[in-house]
Design a protein around this motif. Sequence first.
Motif, PDB file in Angstrom:
ATOM      1  N   LEU A   1      53.679  87.350 -13.268  1.00  0.00           N
ATOM      2  CA  LEU A   1      52.967  88.482 -13.858  1.00  0.00           C
ATOM      3  C   LEU A   1      52.461  88.140 -15.251  1.00  0.00           C
TER       4      LEU A   1
ATOM      5  N   LYS B   1      51.176  91.672  -7.411  1.00  0.00           N
ATOM      6  CA  LYS B   1      52.448  91.310  -8.037  1.00  0.00           C
ATOM      7  C   LYS B   1      53.078  92.521  -8.726  1.00  0.00           C
ATOM      8  N   ALA B   2      52.258  93.388  -9.300  1.00  0.00           N
ATOM      9  CA  ALA B   2      52.800  94.592  -9.938  1.00  0.00           C
ATOM     10  C   ALA B   2      53.426  95.517  -8.892  1.00  0.00           C
TER      11      ALA B   2
END
Length: 712
Positions: free
Chosen positions: A494, A537-538
Amino acid sequence: MQPDVSIRDFFSSRLKLRADLTFTLQHANGEDYYTINDSLHSRYYRVGQTEYTFLRLLDGRSTVQECYSKLSTALPFHQLSQDDIISLCQWAFGSDLLKNQDERLRPAGSDQSPATAWLAKLNFLVFRLPIGNPDRLFSRLAQAWGWLFSTPALIAWCSLLLWALFRIALNWDAFYSSSQTILSADNWIWLAGCWVILKLCHESAHGIVCKLYRGTVREAGSLFVLFAPLPYVDVTSSWSFPSRWSRMHVAAAGLYIELLIAALAALVWGQTSHAWLNHACFNIVFTASVTSLLFNLNPLMKFDGYYILVDLLEIPNLYTNGQLWIRQWAKRTFLGVNTLLPNWSRRVRMIIAGYGIASLCWRILVCITLTVAAATLLEGAGVILAAIAITLWIIQPVWRCAKYVAVGKPGESPQRGRFVLVTGSLLLTSFLVLAYVPWFGNFQAPAIVDYPSQGTEHAPLPGFIKQIEVQSGQQVHQGQTLIQLGNPDLELELAKLRIEIQQSELRIHQFDQQRKIAERQVEQEVLQDLQAKLQEKARLFDQLTIRSEINGRVVTRNLQAKLGTYVKQGDPIITIGDDRHKELHIAVAQHELEHFLNTPGNTVLAHLPHHQAIPCPVQKVVPRASASLTHPALAAAYGGALPVKPASSEKQGDEYELLDPRFNLVVSLASDQSLELYAGQRIDVTCRPQHYSVGRHLYHRVSSWLHKRLEE
């Protein structure tokens, strides 16, 4: 042979009473009788005065008819009929008290060859080995230890026994805890040693008291039961004692001395602190009291309790007469043979009949128990010995019965048609009962109350448990944060994506200033791709925050101990249970699964506390049996019903595993039942399969037992 011909041949034969028999006049129930001492076989019998007079007339020179005429002359008012005379002579023949002089009539069994006679006595499970005549030894023992059986010693014995019981009552918790391991395999040698020593003292007490009343101890030896030696002494001479209290004293002497030893051992047990001595004393107390009371005082076995009962009731030869009543009843019922019984009163007849039936049932039970014990304790060899013993026990009575039906006896002509009709009806009735009468018993399995697996939260990604927001037992609501996971690799990705996005935005800004339209379009596509990756990814990072999906209670034990531990993707982390929705997990043995699934409506009966048994439908069956425990509370190590062993090294996290794999059946509970039960509570579940007859049940039990024994 026709009845009249049999009677004629019988009354024309010459019979002779054995000359070595001894007769003693005694008195019981207000009547005089004679005790017959058969010293050759160490047996005693009792007959009335009229029967005694007739037997003494059998001298081998006169016929039975002539002896009967002499009896009528000597006792003109006697009540013995010709049928009574035949029954009396048949009994004397069967007891080996008579000899047949002219060989025209031969008693049943007299035509047996030596091999047949030896085979009749063959028994691999119970046999006797005499070792000599110990009469002189017991004379010395009576001089040395006879005082133990005097009246002052009896008073001291009662006081000592009460004191020992009082000491046990004061230390009852310790006494009860010691009894939990009394039958463990490690204690068998101690029990066997105590048993043999106590039986030596027991039998010695019989012999000593017999000598105190001037009796004779003819024989001593060892009785082998499942090849385990048990001493015995022959004190049948006590049967000729004129006082029944003397005979009862001899019979009770063994139990008297064992309880004396048990009382002394109990007092030592209550005072000693040495572990080995405490253990030895407890074994002596258990063996000398519990086992002696269960076996020696059991009147259905021809041990001490039987002879005490015979003298109390004043009914001689109770066991023999009981078997005689059963044989005569069987002859009347199955063969139509109207043989006569002795002239018993109604009370005596009822006692003899009841005792005969009870002793026969007990003897069958003992034979079955010894057979099962031999097959279990002696493993493969025991199965073979048990099969041989069962064959002998069945073949011999069947052979004697078939021979009697085919040939009969003097004065008895069995009705073969009646035998076929009655026996066939009995077999047909038995078949119908076994095939069509439903078995009313239940199959039982242990179950555990638990929450449904839908409330379990699993790790969406591998990582470390960074923070736990709740505690075990806490009430939570839907959407509440439970656990925060940490994944360094995801956090690094991230951060890297955010930096790359910032760099891409700077390049786009530079391309705008330099008016590089083509390069700006390419970089814009790169930025969009980076932003899409960042969103993905979040989204994964947001899954590291585990939230409750339902309203309920945290039921995971030792939750705080998981802080900082690493979990793999899919590992269960925390379970939220709804108290209104619980289910039963039933651990069913493999050979009983078909019974639990073959019930009306596929329902089982759950035995809930403070409730009547309620029917519950089986909702799910795990298709494969497993040795893993569905819940630790089911293990015997934690008070459950299932035997377990330490888990193999391949199974991590489980301390125990089942000895035998079991299927897991799941049953849902109603809301009101769920609120009354708590997770981890043990419940018994039973079922009664449909179309399951008594015969099928017996077949399954016997076949499964044999299969298990053969596998061992």
